[in-house]
Design a protein around this motif. Structure first.
Motif, mmCIF file in Angstrom:
data_model
loop_
_atom_site.group_PDB
_atom_site.id
_atom_site.type_symbol
_atom_site.label_atom_id
_atom_site.label_comp_id
_atom_site.label_asym_id
_atom_site.label_seq_id
_atom_site.Cartn_x
_atom_site.Cartn_y
_atom_site.Cartn_z
ATOM 1 N N PHE A 1 1.363 9.625 3.129
ATOM 2 C CA PHE A 1 2.335 9.165 2.127
ATOM 3 C C PHE A 1 1.634 8.737 0.842
ATOM 4 C CE2 PHE A 1 1.434 4.653 2.620
ATOM 5 C CZ PHE A 1 0.935 4.581 3.913
ATOM 6 N N TYR B 1 -10.818 -0.010 10.439
ATOM 7 C CA TYR B 1 -11.146 -1.106 9.540
ATOM 8 C C TYR B 1 -12.024 -2.160 10.219
ATOM 9 C CZ TYR B 1 -7.407 0.557 6.435
ATOM 10 O OH TYR B 1 -6.619 1.302 5.605
ATOM 11 N N GLU C 1 1.172 -1.094 14.258
ATOM 12 C CA GLU C 1 0.427 -0.043 13.546
ATOM 13 C C GLU C 1 -0.916 0.135 14.243
ATOM 14 O OE1 GLU C 1 -0.192 -0.817 9.334
ATOM 15 O OE2 GLU C 1 1.872 -1.518 9.108
ATOM 16 N N ASN D 1 5.755 -7.814 7.166
ATOM 17 C CA ASN D 1 4.554 -7.042 7.474
ATOM 18 C C ASN D 1 3.364 -7.696 6.796
ATOM 19 O OD1 ASN D 1 3.067 -4.557 8.390
ATOM 20 N ND2 ASN D 1 2.689 -4.447 6.188
ATOM 21 N N GLU D 2 2.364 -8.076 7.562
ATOM 22 C CA GLU D 2 1.078 -8.578 7.062
ATOM 23 C C GLU D 2 1.228 -9.550 5.901
ATOM 24 O OE1 GLU D 2 -1.814 -5.542 6.321
ATOM 25 O OE2 GLU D 2 -1.745 -4.823 8.380
ATOM 26 N N TRP E 1 0.433 4.608 13.153
ATOM 27 C CA TRP E 1 0.394 4.576 11.685
ATOM 28 C C TRP E 1 -0.343 5.822 11.239
ATOM 29 C CZ3 TRP E 1 3.158 1.829 8.423
ATOM 30 C CH2 TRP E 1 2.867 1.957 7.057
ATOM 31 N N LYS F 1 -3.287 8.676 6.847
ATOM 32 C CA LYS F 1 -3.284 8.366 8.280
ATOM 33 C C LYS F 1 -2.141 9.064 9.014
ATOM 34 C CE LYS F 1 -5.581 3.969 7.526
ATOM 35 N NZ LYS F 1 -5.278 3.787 6.082
ATOM 36 N N ARG G 1 -4.986 4.590 -3.805
ATOM 37 C CA ARG G 1 -6.070 5.022 -2.904
ATOM 38 C C ARG G 1 -6.867 6.187 -3.486
ATOM 39 N NH1 ARG G 1 -6.348 3.320 2.510
ATOM 40 N NH2 ARG G 1 -4.721 1.795 2.928
ATOM 41 N N ASP H 1 0.842 -1.197 0.000
ATOM 42 C CA ASP H 1 0.000 0.000 0.000
ATOM 43 C C ASP H 1 0.882 1.253 0.000
ATOM 44 O OD1 ASP H 1 -2.035 1.862 0.404
ATOM 45 O OD2 ASP H 1 -2.050 1.548 2.569
ATOM 46 N N TYR I 1 -6.401 -1.866 13.685
ATOM 47 C CA TYR I 1 -7.159 -0.677 13.283
ATOM 48 C C TYR I 1 -8.590 -0.709 13.812
ATOM 49 C CZ TYR I 1 -3.263 0.556 10.300
ATOM 50 O OH TYR I 1 -2.026 0.926 9.841
ATOM 51 N N ASN J 1 -0.664 -5.229 13.735
ATOM 52 C CA ASN J 1 -1.234 -4.035 13.121
ATOM 53 C C ASN J 1 -2.720 -4.035 13.460
ATOM 54 O OD1 ASN J 1 1.263 -3.677 11.986
ATOM 55 N ND2 ASN J 1 0.678 -4.345 9.934
ATOM 56 N N ASN K 1 -2.321 7.987 1.293
ATOM 57 C CA ASN K 1 -2.749 7.358 2.546
ATOM 58 C C ASN K 1 -2.663 8.470 3.589
ATOM 59 O OD1 ASN K 1 -2.722 6.046 5.110
ATOM 60 N ND2 ASN K 1 -2.238 4.117 4.094
ATOM 61 N N HIS L 1 8.200 0.116 5.017
ATOM 62 C CA HIS L 1 8.257 -1.310 5.283
ATOM 63 C C HIS L 1 9.530 -1.882 4.676
ATOM 64 C CE1 HIS L 1 4.145 -1.511 6.730
ATOM 65 N NE2 HIS L 1 3.663 -1.030 5.616
HETATM 66 C C1 ADA Z 1 -1.651 -2.128 6.664
HETATM 67 C C2 ADA Z 1 -0.262 -2.018 6.097
HETATM 68 C C3 ADA Z 1 0.239 -0.641 5.939
HETATM 69 C C4 ADA Z 1 -0.813 0.447 5.727
HETATM 70 C C5 ADA Z 1 -2.076 0.234 6.506
HETATM 71 C C6 ADA Z 1 -3.236 1.115 6.056
HETATM 72 O O1 ADA Z 1 -1.691 -2.321 7.998
HETATM 73 O O2 ADA Z 1 0.679 -2.703 6.880
HETATM 74 O O3 ADA Z 1 1.162 -0.667 4.902
HETATM 75 O O4 ADA Z 1 -1.028 0.650 4.406
HETATM 76 O O5 ADA Z 1 -2.523 -1.080 6.375
HETATM 77 O O6 ADA Z 1 -3.098 2.337 6.091
HETATM 78 O O7 ADA Z 1 -4.261 0.585 5.689
#
Ligand code: ADA
Length: 623
Positions: free
Chosen positions: A501, A417, A442, A353-354, A496, A517, A506, A141, A413, A411, A515, A291
């Protein structure tokens, strides 16, 4: 040692003097600084919301860079060193092949001595950011900017020299003990490697509070030498958490991508200095370099500022079963460790990561992705047994995957999410992981500082939808961090993200390709309200902040007033009239709901006993 005719010479090849596909450019350079963050696919209408991996549309190509090289000094050896080229590089001198490198995030060097003439030498680099099934990462992402996006160097050495080539490292590997003993392994080209031991009397320990660094020049008989900085500190995880120099600390961290604003990945040292000044302003003591490994200057800054670094292998989402992919991932991991191992700031290497999978979670032990990661883990441990291996997971049920790192982080949310709260999530993860301590790698929420909503709806917003009000970001961070701060089993947490960035796929939150966040906008112009939340909680500086200052107008008869204070009780005044006084909660938040507004302009003031004031103005119209 005095400089002599045989001393090493290092010259920057960054800056002007380069062509990229025939156009004059300066290094660091990327061709994606605009299209990498605009979120607009050519010829296709953007989808209504959300993100899909196929939805990005930035230029992926193989570009040809060229420039002239300095004239070589006769009798010396010559090398060119690249801090990174995205994502693959082929290097030629005078049309002859010097070497190739695969992987966007680590440095590499080639010897070019035998390819050089006495003058008029031309360096050419083919930089290629096209997707390749054998190169990590396969999906992510974030925008993978193409180009020679970090610095380039010319190195001249005597015939026998400290090796500038192997794994792109500096050639000197230190093993530092806090009793003052330092073992140095010097890799030498043209002669046998050397091992040396020296002692620093009463070494001062490195820590965020006192980031004491030492420097040593390693000279060899030929006259070549390399300077290395290092520090004395211990990092370890015990049953109850993370320990630095034998003292427990709960890491207060943020995630940083290397997208440094409008320049994209092509950041100059001053862009990185600015980013880390902002990180230091929050009072954070740790950063997750998400990452992938970031620039050498970033690790230097963290050494100097005393910021503990989580440094990550670029294994994200999908892995490939092809032997070439595995070899590439192992190589990128090896280079990360070799190049950054001497930095005291690095407290852990991160394995992934994930990671997704193509077998059901209850049969995850069959997962071949775990087999690959187990090998990567082994390689990291072989090279550096002194540091723990961590990882960022989002799959509580993947026991084998989650058992690969020494220390696991999730991670999370909740409220963004997911439908659960962070406390429910944490309980689930602790149960599923079987661990007594966990990290939160995160957590966060989108936040557009130019979108506002008051009052906030009780339920969840659509994360892929067009509105990411700044107030939601504050609400989720305050709730998440409050839970994190109170849970003694959490060894550290990482917001996060520190900065918005580029994520070209997106289309959400009122802005395409971003993104959002971050605590700070991508252009670094706006510190969002959530930035001040962390500053109030972490920084030693006194903070009094009133939120939603950019909400200029409302038609509502009343507003919510949220503020952060690390300087004691706060009194709310509206149009000069005191409304009440509150003691900030455990995460420094004060909240008044249903505060009545007059028609026209309203002046909302938060005030502390020592006279500090934060002011918000809002116009109420009845139209
Ligand atoms: C995931 C991922 C990140 C980031 C995040 C998001 O956790 O590891 O790279 O993109 O989601 O903002 O949704």
């Amino acid at each position: 040692m005095m400089a002599s005719a045989h001393s090493r010479k290092t010259l920057s090849l960054s800056g002007p003097g380069w062509l990229c596909d025939g156009e004059e450019v300066c290094i660091p350079h990327t061709w994606n600084s605009l299209d990498g963050a605009d979120g607009s696919p050519a010829g296709e209408p953007p989808p209504s919301g959300g993100m899909s991996i196929a939805a990005d549309s930035y230029l992926r190509k193989a570009a040809r860079y060229s420039r002239r090289l300095p004239d070589p000094t006769p009798g010396m050896r010559q090398f060119v060193r690249f801090e990174a080229v995205s994502r693959k590089a082929e290097v030629y001198v005078n049309g002859r092949f010097a070497g190739s490198h695969v992987g966007a995030f680590t440095a590499f060097a080639f010897e070019v001595t035998d390819l050089l003439r006495s003058s008029d030498n031309v360096l050419e680099v083919v930089a290629d950011n096209r997707w390749d099934p054998d190169v990590a990462p396969l999906s992510a992402d974030y925008t993978l900017f193409g180009g020679i996006y970090r610095g380039v160097e010319w190195i001249e050495t005597p015939q026998v020299c400290v090796d500038p080539v192997t794994d792109g490292a500096c050639g000197v590997e230190l093993d530092v003990n806090t009793n003052g003993t330092v073992k140095a392994k010097i890799r030498i080209l043209g002669g046998p490697d050397e091992e040396r031991v020296f002692k620093v009397e009463n070494p001062e320990l490195w820590s965020p509070e006192s980031p004491k660094l030492y420097e040593r020049e390693f000279a060899i008989e030929s006259g070549d030498s390399v300077k290395v900085r290092f520090g004395f500190r211990t990092v370890e995880f015990r049953e109850d958490g993370f320990y630095l120099n034998g003292t427990k600390r709960k890491l207060r961290g943020v995630n940083r991508h290397q997208d440094a604003g409008l320049c994209g990945w092509a950041a100059k040292p001053e862009d990185e200095d600015r980013d880390f000044a902002l990180i230091a302003e929050t009072g954070a003591d740790a950063v997750r370099l998400a990452h992938y490994p970031q620039s050498p200057h970033v690790y230097d800054i963290c050494d100097e500022k005393g910021i503990l670094v989580w440094s990550e292998v670029p294994a994200i989402n999908w892995l490939s079963a092809s032997p070439k992919f595995k070899a590439n991932l192992l190589q990128q991991a090896r280079e990360m460790v070799a190049q950054n191992r001497n930095h005291p700031c690095v407290f852990a290497w991160s394995l992934f990561n994930e990671i997704y999978n193509d077998v059901p979670e209850d049969r995850a032990e069959e997962g071949w992705m775990e087999d690959i990661l187990e090998e990567v883990r082994g390689e990291i441990k072989r090279m550096d047994p002194s540091r723990p291996v961590v990882a960022a997971s989002d799959r509580p049920a993947r026991r084998r995957l989650n058992d690969l790192p020494d220390q696991l982080a999730f991670n999370a949310y909740p409220g963004w999410y997911g439908d659960t709260t962070i406390e429910e999530d944490m309980a689930n993860w602790f149960n599923a992981s079987g661990r007594d301590i966990l990290g939160i790698s995160e957590y966060g929420a989108g936040g557009n500082p130019f979108e506002h909503l008051d009052p906030l709806p009780a339920g969840r917003l659509d994360p892929g939808g067009p509105v990411h009000p700044e107030e939601t970001q504050v609400r989720l961070h305050a709730a998440d961090y409050s839970a994190i701060a109170q849970d003694g089993r959490i060894w550290g947490s990482f917001v996060w993200a520190m900065f918005d960035f580029a994520a070209d796929a997106r289309r959400e939150g009122g802005k395409n390709g971003i993104n959002d966040k971050g605590l700070v906008t991508r252009d670094r112009f706006v510190r969002k309200d959530a930035f001040y939340f962390y500053k109030a909680n972490w920084s030693k500086e006194p903070v009094l902040h009133v939120c939603s200052q950019r909400m200029a107008e409302t038609t509502n008869a009343a507003v919510t007033v949220v503020g952060f204070s690390s300087c004691g009780d706060v009194t709310l005044l509206v149009n000069g009239h005191p409304v009440g006084t509150q003691t900030p909660d455990q995460v420094k938040v004060v909240t008044w709901t249903g505060v009545p507004l007059a028609e026209g302009e309203n002046v909302i003031i938060l005030e502390t006993a020592d006279g500090a004031r934060a002011v918000r103005r809002i116009v109420r119209s009845t139209r």
